[in-house]
Design a protein around this motif. Sequence first.
Motif, PDB file in Angstrom:
ATOM      1  N   LEU A 163      -5.227   1.841   8.097  1.00  0.00           N
ATOM      2  CA  LEU A 163      -5.200   2.163   6.675  1.00  0.00           C
ATOM      3  C   LEU A 163      -6.622   2.301   6.135  1.00  0.00           C
ATOM      4  O   LEU A 163      -6.924   3.224   5.374  1.00  0.00           O
ATOM      5  N   ASN A 164      -7.502   1.401   6.536  1.00  0.00           N
ATOM      6  CA  ASN A 164      -8.886   1.469   6.075  1.00  0.00           C
ATOM      7  C   ASN A 164      -9.520   2.808   6.463  1.00  0.00           C
ATOM      8  O   ASN A 164     -10.195   3.432   5.653  1.00  0.00           O
ATOM      9  N   LYS A 165      -9.256   3.246   7.670  1.00  0.00           N
ATOM     10  CA  LYS A 165      -9.779   4.537   8.127  1.00  0.00           C
ATOM     11  C   LYS A 165      -9.170   5.679   7.314  1.00  0.00           C
ATOM     12  O   LYS A 165      -9.866   6.598   6.888  1.00  0.00           O
ATOM     13  N   SER A 173      -4.667  -2.864  -6.829  1.00  0.00           N
ATOM     14  CA  SER A 173      -4.407  -1.566  -6.199  1.00  0.00           C
ATOM     15  C   SER A 173      -4.660  -1.622  -4.696  1.00  0.00           C
ATOM     16  O   SER A 173      -4.107  -0.808  -3.954  1.00  0.00           O
ATOM     17  N   SER A 174      -5.474  -2.552  -4.241  1.00  0.00           N
ATOM     18  CA  SER A 174      -5.741  -2.685  -2.808  1.00  0.00           C
ATOM     19  C   SER A 174      -6.230  -4.098  -2.515  1.00  0.00           C
ATOM     20  O   SER A 174      -7.120  -4.601  -3.206  1.00  0.00           O
ATOM     21  N   TRP A 175      -5.642  -4.712  -1.488  1.00  0.00           N
ATOM     22  CA  TRP A 175      -6.115  -6.021  -1.043  1.00  0.00           C
ATOM     23  C   TRP A 175      -6.375  -5.886   0.440  1.00  0.00           C
ATOM     24  O   TRP A 175      -7.396  -5.361   0.847  1.00  0.00           O
ATOM     25  N   SER A 180       0.843  -1.196   0.000  1.00  0.00           N
ATOM     26  CA  SER A 180       0.000   0.000   0.000  1.00  0.00           C
ATOM     27  C   SER A 180       0.875   1.241   0.000  1.00  0.00           C
ATOM     28  O   SER A 180       1.595   1.496   0.964  1.00  0.00           O
ATOM     29  N   THR A 181       0.790   1.989  -1.075  1.00  0.00           N
ATOM     30  CA  THR A 181       1.519   3.260  -1.157  1.00  0.00           C
ATOM     31  C   THR A 181       1.044   4.201  -0.068  1.00  0.00           C
ATOM     32  O   THR A 181       1.848   4.883   0.573  1.00  0.00           O
ATOM     33  N   LYS A 182      -0.263   4.237   0.161  1.00  0.00           N
ATOM     34  CA  LYS A 182      -0.842   5.125   1.182  1.00  0.00           C
ATOM     35  C   LYS A 182      -0.332   4.756   2.574  1.00  0.00           C
ATOM     36  O   LYS A 182      -0.001   5.646   3.364  1.00  0.00           O
ATOM     37  N   ALA A 183      -0.244   3.474   2.877  1.00  0.00           N
ATOM     38  CA  ALA A 183       0.270   3.041   4.188  1.00  0.00           C
ATOM     39  C   ALA A 183       1.716   3.494   4.362  1.00  0.00           C
ATOM     40  O   ALA A 183       2.097   3.986   5.433  1.00  0.00           O
TER      41      ALA A 183
END
Length: 144
Positions: free
Chosen positions: A65-67, A57-59, A15-18
């Motif tokens: 991370l979900n939040k 893109s997301s698993w 996850s890039t966002k994580a």
Amino acid sequence: MRLSDNFTLQEATRSTKAVQLGIDNSMDAKTLLNAEWFAQTILQPLRTKVRLPFIISSWYRSPGLNKAVGGVATSAHLSGMAIDFTIQGHTAKETYVIIKSILEMMDLPFDQLLLEHNTKTGVSWVHLGVKKTGNRKQTIKITV
């Protein structure tokens, strides 16, 4: 670690966002078992039939991370039982049609197959979520 012939733990937790937010996106043992079951029972048969890589893109999404990404509290991503993806070389719409056809043809269980589009970013993807029991087999097109 391989979850199935064509799916790995690394791509399940990537996850890039994580990374950007410094969020730990590793799975606990129960979630890992779910992700393995999902990969072997649903994703691998689809991948074998399609014969092209899935661009995921997301698993898995940890609760933090979900939040951070605005995911719902009941998201199947939290249990490792959902992916957002496209098939290599295909649009999200084409991916949706292909996967829907194969799910029906192979009578594979699934809870939701969604064609999603974000109007702000212009990005589209397919969401495939599953439960071990009680699957609704919903097919929906969503614009957010």
